[in-house]
Design a protein around this motif. Structure first.
Motif, PDB file in Angstrom:
ATOM      1  N   GLY A  98      -8.563  -6.166  24.371  1.00 20.48           N
ATOM      2  CA  GLY A  98      -9.876  -5.776  23.899  1.00 20.48           C
ATOM      3  C   GLY A  98      -9.796  -4.867  22.686  1.00 20.48           C
TER       4      GLY A  98
ATOM      5  N   GLY B  81     -18.935  -2.568  24.785  1.00 20.26           N
ATOM      6  CA  GLY B  81     -18.603  -3.812  25.457  1.00 20.26           C
ATOM      7  C   GLY B  81     -18.200  -3.626  26.902  1.00 20.26           C
ATOM      8  N   THR B  82     -17.222  -4.402  27.334  1.00 24.63           N
ATOM      9  CA  THR B  82     -16.750  -4.343  28.713  1.00 24.63           C
ATOM     10  C   THR B  82     -16.168  -2.975  29.038  1.00 24.63           C
ATOM     11  OG1 THR B  82     -16.245  -6.712  28.619  1.00 24.63           O
ATOM     12  CG2 THR B  82     -15.260  -5.456  30.411  1.00 24.63           C
TER      13      THR B  82
ATOM     14  N   HIS C 155     -23.619  -6.995  28.141  1.00 22.51           N
ATOM     15  CA  HIS C 155     -22.536  -6.411  27.347  1.00 22.51           C
ATOM     16  C   HIS C 155     -21.197  -7.082  27.678  1.00 22.51           C
ATOM     17  CE1 HIS C 155     -24.866  -3.475  25.314  1.00 22.51           C
ATOM     18  NE2 HIS C 155     -25.068  -2.668  26.348  1.00 22.51           N
TER      19      HIS C 155
ATOM     20  N   ASP D 275     -19.083  -9.511  25.088  1.00 25.78           N
ATOM     21  CA  ASP D 275     -17.752  -9.046  24.714  1.00 25.78           C
ATOM     22  C   ASP D 275     -16.686 -10.082  25.061  1.00 25.78           C
ATOM     23  OD1 ASP D 275     -15.615  -7.419  23.975  1.00 25.78           O
ATOM     24  OD2 ASP D 275     -15.516  -6.451  25.932  1.00 25.78           O
TER      25      ASP D 275
END
Length: 453
Positions: free
Chosen positions: A159, A183-184, A221, A225
């Motif tokens: 990520g 995001g995540t 989200h 992502d």
């Protein structure tokens, strides 16, 4: 490990109604959990887990009966009974689950969900190991009969890095300044500020916590992502192959429907996704137990083709010598006769004759490649099937079982994660059971039944 294609060609993780133990109906959550099915040391570990609690998850993932068909039907009947008795119950609404494991300085956090299954050619989920057909058949029969994903695969992706994750078990910031993640990663971090669904500490010393994520904004989200990423299978190649087989079976008997195609709920599989940019995994070895080959005979067969020397000292010292030797070339440690024997410096002409040359150099030089192509197939002539070879994650267990059975334990040195990832990107699979990524998720904390999707 980002993809370069359109966003809709990446990972698609959706919420599901997690199937979980009802704490009031079991002795403790720790007593009903288990390592993944292929990590359980049998028979000792299996018996230990069965006796820990009458509802231990091992009765579902490794049921015991006279025939495979009876084992699978027994697991299905047990699952149905536990649901009827309220031992297990589905969560009231679909969710993704933030999952944390912690032991000492080891901290791992990720997201559990139902992943839309993709074809290997899509390059969304990258395997790095071959699988054994008989294991896939057995796992497929178990999942088909129980209509459940009983334990998650472990997948990794790279990520975006927004700063250090929070460290303490409380979930509070560690004191170091960090840009708030998005995001995540942001969803994971925000979950830590809420009360978890469950907490438990398992026998291996790992503390586990689980949170449900149901907020539509948080779910969006995660979806946005992950759609930009591809994943590497860190653990669970046989379960992934099982998911694909069951998806194809159901797709062949149904018309097109639903976002996962004709397979419906069978078009998804239970996974744990770890962002290794924030939470790097540990890579360990998987050792071999050669049941019908005494150490003496194994060493005699190596004369003239490998250097062999006996290591005087306990297991940690022998493993240290293995690590030193592996830094400069192929090396193995043989055990089973009460001593340790370092095997390295293979004859180059032997390798040229026995290792296929149509693969990348990194693949040709893997210890697992040389073990299977040169030692097992050519020198020792041992078939790679369960009757002759067992795969053990625990080093001491491999040595103990070799000494107990009169066989040979082949102890391996771990492969670096970068080598695994690069070969996977090239579409090259490693010999089966080449690596063990961890820590692995505890089995039994959250399951997925296709009947509730």
């Amino acid at each position: 490990m980002n993809t370069t294609g359109p966003a809709d060609k990446g990972l698609r993780l959706i919420p599901f109604r997690g199937l979980r133990y009802v704490p009031e109906r079991v002795g403790s959550l720790s007593a009903v959990t288990s390592p993944p099915y292929d990590v359980v040391v049998r028979p000792d570990g299996l018996h230990h887990l069965e006796s820990a609690d009458p509802h231990n998850i091992v009765r579902l993932i490794l049921p015991q009966a006279a025939t495979p068909a009876n084992r699978h039907h027994q697991a299905a009947a047990t699952l149905e009974r536990w649901l009827a008795e309220g031992v297990l119950a589905p969560d009231p609404e679909p969710a993704l689950y933030v999952y944390e494991q912690r032991r000492g300085e080891v901290l791992q956090r990720g997201v559990i969900g139902a992943l839309a299954l993709s074809s290997p050619a899509d390059g969304i989920v990258l395997p790095h190991e071959d699988v054994m057909a008989d294991v896939v058949e057995d796992r497929a029969a178990l999942l088909r009969t129980t209509a459940a994903n009983l334990e998650p695969l472990l997948l990794t992706y790279r990520g975006d890095t927004y700063g250090a994750p929070s460290g303490p078990l409380s979930g509070e910031p560690s004191g170091e300044p960090a840009t708030p993640p998005g995001g995540t990663a942001g969803v994971v971090e925000r979950a830590l500020g809420r009360a978890p669904l469950l907490t438990t500490t398992t026998e291996d010393g790992f503390a586990h916590r689980l949170w449900a994520v149901t907020d539509p904004t948080d779910l969006a989200h995660v979806s946005d992502d992950l759609a930009r990423h591809q994943a590497l299978i860190a653990d669970g190649h046989h379960r992934w192959a099982t998911y694909l087989r069951l998806r194809d079976e159901h797709a062949a008997t149904a018309g097109p429907e639903g976002p996962a195609g004709a397979a419906g709920p069978w078009g998804y599989g239970l996974v744990l996704l770890i962002d290794t940019a924030r939470y790097p995994l540990q890579v360990r070895s998987i050792h071999r137990l050669l049941r019908g080959l005494p150490v003496g005979r194994a060493l005699d067969a190596l004369a003239g083709s490998f250097r062999v020397r006996t290591i005087d000292g306990p297991l940690p010292e022998a493993l240290g010598a293995l690590g030193d030797a592996a830094a400069t070339g192929n090396a193995f440690l043989l055990a089973g006769d009460g001593r340790f024997h370092l095997v390295n410096r293979p004859d180059e002409e032997l390798l040229a004759r026995t290792v296929r040359n149509d693969r990348p150099t990194a693949w040709q030089r893997l210890d697992a490649t040389v073990l299977h192509a040169t030692l097992l197939d050519h020198v020792w002539r041992i078939p790679d099937d369960p009757e002759h070879i067992s795969y053990l994650h625990d080093t001491e267990a491999a040595v103990t079982q070799a000494e107990r059975t009169g066989g040979t334990a082949v102890l391996m040195h771990p492969v670096h994660e970068d080598v695994v990832r690069e070969l996977a990107r090239q579409g090259v699979t490693m010999p089966r059971k080449s690596t063990s990524f961890g820590p692995k998720p505890a089995t039994g904390l959250v399951m997925r039944s296709v009947t509730f999707d």
